[in-house]
Design an enzyme around this catalytic site. Structure first.
Site, short mmCIF file in Angstrom:
data_model
loop_
_atom_site.label_atom_id
_atom_site.label_comp_id
_atom_site.label_asym_id
_atom_site.label_seq_id
_atom_site.Cartn_x
_atom_site.Cartn_y
_atom_site.Cartn_z
N CYS A 1 4.11 -2.02 3.46
CA CYS A 1 4.23 -3.43 4.44
C CYS A 1 4.60 -4.60 3.44
CB CYS A 1 2.56 -3.17 4.85
SG CYS A 1 1.04 -3.71 4.12
N GLU B 1 -0.98 0.64 -2.61
CA GLU B 1 -0.47 0.24 -3.18
C GLU B 1 -1.12 -1.14 -3.47
OE1 GLU B 1 0.91 1.05 -0.58
OE2 GLU B 1 2.75 0.31 -0.24
N CYS C 1 -4.44 -0.65 1.75
CA CYS C 1 -2.88 -0.01 2.05
C CYS C 1 -2.76 0.27 -0.06
CB CYS C 1 -1.90 -1.10 1.97
SG CYS C 1 -1.62 -1.28 3.14
N GLU D 1 -9.31 3.40 4.56
CA GLU D 1 -9.43 2.80 5.44
C GLU D 1 -10.99 2.21 5.96
OE1 GLU D 1 -7.34 5.03 8.56
OE2 GLU D 1 -5.81 4.27 7.97
#
Ligand code: THU
Length: 147
Positions: free
Chosen positions: A96, A56, A54, A45
């Site tokens: 996501c 992934e 993210c 983040e």
């Protein structure tokens, strides 16, 4: 060759390095390559929230940096609220939308509609979807004549 359970275990280990001081939601991803190599990533983040990456996407960018984007055979991902010992909870994480699009890039480049194993931070539950199930009718490199 790693089993779904082994990939989830690798993702769980990777999630311990999640940098998530804003959402307090830790995610780990483990990408299995065709030769058995496993490449991991954790969410990363940023104080400028929208810049957050993210797990992934971090893992797949690392795979690409190793020249292996066409060799993805499977992905395992876990996530959950961060507790004292790392991510916890028994709800399997769902990738996501942006990560699904990034996975689709690897799937089309590699010509492999690979499985994505989604687990929780704790517990044995695993839900598995292929990339095309996660992102039906995807736009990708094929549409731009890049393959
Ligand atoms: N997150 C991931 O790493 N992967 C996903 O597929 C879902 C969301 C991260 C982003 C952010 O750091 C935190 O989880 C909460 O959204």
């Amino acid at each position: 060759m790693s089993t779904p359970e082994e990939l989830i275990a690798a993702a769980r280990q990777a999630a311990r390095n999640a940098y998530a001081p804003y959402s307090h939601f830790g995610v780990g991803a483990a990408v299995l390559l065709t030769d058995g190599t496993v490449v991991t990533g954790a969410n990363f983040e940023n104080a400028s929230y929208g810049l957050s990456l993210c797990a992934e996407t971090v893992a797949l960018a690392t795979v690409n940096a190793q020249g292996r984007l066409a060799d993805v055979a499977a992905i395992g991902v876990i996530g959950g609220p961060i507790g004292p010992l790392g991510p916890e909870g028994d709800q399997p994480v769902s990738p996501c939308g942006r990560c699904r699009q990034v996975m689709n890039e690897a799937a089309q480049v590699g010509g492999r509609d690979f499985p994505v194993h989604c687990g929780a931070a704790e517990g044995d539950a695993i839900a598995t979807w292929t990339v095309s199930e996660l992102l039906p009718g995807a736009f990708g490199p094929r549409d731009l004549g890049a393959l």
